[in-house]
Design an enzyme around this catalytic site. Sequence first.
Site, PDB file in Angstrom:
ATOM      1  CD  GLU A  64     -91.324   9.665  82.973  1.00  0.00           C
ATOM      2  OE1 GLU A  64     -90.147   9.555  82.591  1.00  0.00           O
ATOM      3  OE2 GLU A  64     -91.645   9.993  84.117  1.00  0.00           O
ATOM      4  CD  GLU A  81     -93.031   6.483  86.576  1.00  0.00           C
ATOM      5  OE1 GLU A  81     -91.972   7.073  86.896  1.00  0.00           O
ATOM      6  OE2 GLU A  81     -93.194   5.960  85.474  1.00  0.00           O
ATOM      7  CD1 TRP A 121     -84.023   9.267  88.272  1.00  0.00           C
ATOM      8  CD2 TRP A 121     -83.856  11.489  88.172  1.00  0.00           C
ATOM      9  NE1 TRP A 121     -85.237   9.792  88.660  1.00  0.00           N
ATOM     10  CE2 TRP A 121     -85.156  11.154  88.606  1.00  0.00           C
ATOM     11  CE3 TRP A 121     -83.524  12.837  88.041  1.00  0.00           C
ATOM     12  CZ2 TRP A 121     -86.123  12.114  88.911  1.00  0.00           C
ATOM     13  CZ3 TRP A 121     -84.485  13.791  88.335  1.00  0.00           C
ATOM     14  CH2 TRP A 121     -85.769  13.430  88.769  1.00  0.00           C
ATOM     15  CD  GLU A 162     -85.062   3.499  86.234  1.00  0.00           C
ATOM     16  OE1 GLU A 162     -85.331   4.568  86.781  1.00  0.00           O
ATOM     17  OE2 GLU A 162     -85.802   2.937  85.421  1.00  0.00           O
ATOM     18  CG  HIS A 208     -85.605   4.995  91.434  1.00  0.00           C
ATOM     19  ND1 HIS A 208     -86.790   4.916  92.129  1.00  0.00           N
ATOM     20  CD2 HIS A 208     -85.663   6.148  90.721  1.00  0.00           C
ATOM     21  CE1 HIS A 208     -87.532   5.981  91.845  1.00  0.00           C
ATOM     22  NE2 HIS A 208     -86.872   6.746  90.994  1.00  0.00           N
TER      23      HIS A 208
END
Length: 670
Positions: free
Chosen positions: A156, A313, A321, A361, A364
């Site tokens: 990213e 993803e 987030w 994370e 997540h």
Amino acid sequence: MTHPLTALNQRLGGIGYGGDYNPEQWSREVWREDVRLMREAGVNLVTVGVFSWSRVQPRPGAYDWELLDEVLDLLHAHGIAVDLATPTAAPPPWFTKLHPDALPVTASGTRLAHGSRQVFCPSSPAYAEAADAVVTALAKRYADHPAVALWHVHNEWGNHNALCYCDTSAAAFRTWLRDRYTTLDALNSAWGTDFWSQRYGDWDEIDPPRDTTAFRNPGQELDYRRFSSDALLTRHHAETALLRRLAPGIPVTTNLMGTLEKKADGYAFAPACDLVSVDHYLTAADPDGHIDLALNADLARGMAGGAPWLLMEHSTSAVNWQPVNVAKHPGELRRNSLTHLARGADGIMFFQWRQSTAGAEKWHSAMLPHAGTDSRIWREVSALGAELSALSEVTGTRVQGDVALLFDWPNWWALELQARPSDRLRYLDVVRDWYAALWALNLTCDLVPPGADLTPYRAVVAPNLYLLADQDAANLDGYVRQGGHLAVGCFSGVADTQDRVRPGGYPGALRDVLGLRVDEYLPLRPGQSALLDDGTLAHDWAERVEPRGCSAVLRFADTPDGGPAAGGPAVTRHAHGRGSARYVATRPSAPTLRELMRTLADEAGVRPVAPEGVEAVRRTGPQGSYLFLVNHTADDVTVPVRGTGLLDAKVTDTGALVPAGGVVVVREHE
Ligand code: GLA
């Protein structure tokens, strides 16, 4: 030539399925369980090494490949291919200690600290050297490893660090500006520096647009955006060149972010990849998240030039987030994934394989959640793996949009600079309004830049084109003259590529094609609305439109409720050459916008294939035509279509039964 993604699909034996695999977090026993469960879930591709820099290079110049060697061998032994990532998105702590000057600096002059990821300045030579070194070592080590099927460059680009305002960036910005303008006179003219006494007499006087007293120079800001995106692209090119040289034959990609990333121009990065891959995450607070998903899938396809693309993803359930991270409903993971597939994805991947128990994370979601295999998520993940395997035959087929929706990063940057007529015209809001109208009508659209070849499209819509190059305006004019049907949103055509207003009346470069002139913009106050003569309310914006060949399709009501442009045209149509051009001089309500799109589609001869509420997209190729139907309603719906249902779909003489909340794929017959 076989497209690199299609070749990858052939190697995988079907649609790519898997996710980010971060084995650094786990023991060897867990790795063995991982590969067993991956097979059980139908996983055939995993992304490895995204955040492995501090493991593979624990000290400057010292490499340790033990972990990656073992994991890659293990995956290969279990028939799972690897999308091997360069670890450059997360420099290790030793790098920062050695090169504190490589830390990014904010517009207010704060140098950020280590402790997260992407903590580097994109223009830092020290970073470039370190990144090139680790990429070189990685490529040499694994160029011939049989597991490696794809290179994943960085992660990213620009997500956290695109805009750096340090002195190194300032020097690089000056070099970039010299290349662009050659002379200071050209730069001064482009930036309008004669206003507010900003005229530069020496290149060294130019800095990044750091925080200052009042409005920053818009030309400087816009060019800083361009420069910053280019700085990341330079790094992308550098890594890609190393991989192609040292490990030829393995395709290269990077996970782009679509509309989740304003700062990196996706259309610039896409051609620098062998195949396009993207990430997409739903915004839990957005009840229309599935429409944003469709929009981003159509943008991925646009970036891929219509070719298949890879969903690198998305999430199996909640992310971690957003302010409140809402879990997906049962069935939503399947619906989301198959919608991406419908819109041209040939691989469905997640962040991440196994949910972390430590680190940033851990809250997540993942394919294998904290709860383990006795969980809803695992059951849905495994079921999806089996379904994707049963859908292998669709790989390589393509979606052709009927409509092009013009989307442009520099325009996004320019529209949202400071000191505009209204800060209520936010680019994504406007784009989403228009896209939602097309989506509701089941009109498949490709998101493409304004300079794209528009000849394949029966209709073209441009929600906003505030910043418009002369040649792109000419592209639109030519499209309409040759019989195309165009609709353009308010506050368009005004500025050239340097954000300089075209004099003589708005909408500047589009006056002729639209057959009108506007002498003044009349933004509405927050909460104020303008009544249109179809009885609906419009918001945020109005213009005093003087027809010069166009006719009014809708007017602002000729009463005080009609707002500041009362009685004047709000939506116009202009017959131009063999086609037509509509202008929407306000922000209409959703029903009005939808009606406008319906009329446009009628005139262009585009017919939706399914009723509203059932999303319908067709993929076609030499092997056949596949209609994907996604039912967003609470009722079962029968869609008239002839063909064979894939998966467990029921297709009878009356059509395909699409259960409430379900997805059906039909291989169509004549
Ligand atoms: C991005 C990153 C991943 C992960 C996810 C979480 O997409 O690429 O590493 O942080 O967000 O949603």
